[in-house]
Design an enzyme around this catalytic site. Structure first.
Site, short mmCIF file in Angstrom:
data_model
loop_
_atom_site.label_atom_id
_atom_site.label_comp_id
_atom_site.label_asym_id
_atom_site.label_seq_id
_atom_site.Cartn_x
_atom_site.Cartn_y
_atom_site.Cartn_z
N GLY A 1 0.82 -1.20 0.00
CA GLY A 1 0.00 0.00 0.00
C GLY A 1 0.85 1.26 0.00
N LYS B 1 -0.53 -16.42 -11.11
CA LYS B 1 0.06 -15.96 -9.85
C LYS B 1 -0.33 -16.90 -8.71
CE LYS B 1 2.20 -13.20 -6.96
NZ LYS B 1 1.71 -11.82 -6.73
#
Length: 322
Positions: A27, A203
């Site tokens: 973030g 992924k």
């Protein structure tokens, strides 16, 4: 057919108003990347950074070792300022752990304007399905990134690896072109994919093959290149391929194996996020990684003994560490 991947050029359109929920390593990394491109997002953390609304100083060290400091507005989701601040957000990037997505977004969604678009960026899969009943027609985009970042202190992050970031629409109206432009121009080596789900499955396969094993055997990623782990890794991946095919997502076996071992070598000195969660006695994302595969396999009647065994070992380890 391979998904189409697009990039965009700079635009003179007004910048979107962006907020990032989850002020962890990724973030904060995204905050610095967006801020360096002229877009300083609002940061939503678990608690307000200061009680007097003073900007918070965020320190960042890039891959070249160059450090910089930027100011950020950090609010708590239940703060008095959140109601007014969130009404102006056009894109909310969600960087919390997979198991935190629903509990984080449920109280936030009523405070967002109806046109606010969402982007989930976390390990694993599953929250996008659980979130669907709460969207009320909002745009939901999904993404995956192999960028690396380490949170050294609460507001100090060091980038540890350059990687590919792939984003795409999952449901709802298309992301506005202006917002897409700002994201792709701000995040290095980022792509917009016409079909993001195959990218997420690739992924997922990498995470399934690496993360639980490093946590169970308490090793760096590179240790998994040793011959004694190859049989287990191939067994895990063969089950991923079967389930993905049942989900209408074809994964080619040899390229997938090559990709997994490439990641093992490229991130040889890294400790996986699951390793770190176990080491710090935190909940892991095993349910959104191996658990998601097992759940989808069950709906198709596909046995997954290799993944079941790893899931049981990891959850037992997790319970002992907590």
């Amino acid at each position: 057919m391979s998904p189409q991947i697009s990039s965009v050029n700079q635009t003179d359109s007004p910048q979107p108003s962006i907020a990032i929920v989850g002020a962890g390593a990724i973030g904060q990394l995204l905050f610095h990347q967006l801020a360096s491109a002229g877009q300083a997002p609002l940061l939503i953390g678990r608690q307000q950074a200061s009680t007097d609304n003073r900007p918070t100083l965020l320190q960042f060290t890039d891959l070249k070792g160059v450090s910089s400091t930027r100011t950020a507005q950090v609010i708590a989701p239940n703060s008095d300022d959140a109601q007014a601040d969130l009404k102006h957000i056009s894109l909310l990037i969600v960087c919390v752990k997979a198991y935190q997505v629903i509990e984080t977004l449920k109280p936030l969604l009523p405070r967002l304007n109806r046109e606010c678009q969402l982007l989930l960026l976390h390990n694993g899969m599953g929250p996008h399905l659980a979130l669907a009943p709460y969207l009320n027609g909002r745009t939901l985009c999904l993404g995956t990134t192999s960028q690396g970042a380490l949170k050294q202190q609460r507001w100090q992050v060091r980038q540890t690896g350059a990687g590919l970031t792939q984003l795409g629409l999952f449901s709802g109206p298309k992301l506005t072109q202006t917002t897409k432009t700002h994201l792709l121009n701000a995040i290095p080596n980022s792509q917009w994919c016409s079909d993001i789900i195959p990218m997420l499955w690739q992924k997922l396969a990498v995470n399934i093959a690496i993360n639980p094993l490093t946590a169970i055997y308490q090793c760096r990623n590179g240790a998994l290149a040793a011959p004694q782990y190859r049989h287990t890794i191939l067994g895990l991946l063969d089950e991923v391929i079967l389930v993905a095919q049942a989900e209408q997502v074809p994964l080619a076996r040899e390229p997938l194996i090559t990709r997994v071992f490439d990641v093992i070598h490229l991130t040889a000195n890294n400790f996986s996020s699951m390793y770190q969660d176990i080491a710090h006695r935190r909940p892991t994302e095993i349910d959104a990684i191996t658990g998601y595969l097992i759940q989808r396999a069950a709906t198709h009647g596909i046995p997954t003994p290799h993944n079941q065994a790893i899931y049981q070992q990891l959850t037992t380890l997790e319970q002992r560490s907590n």
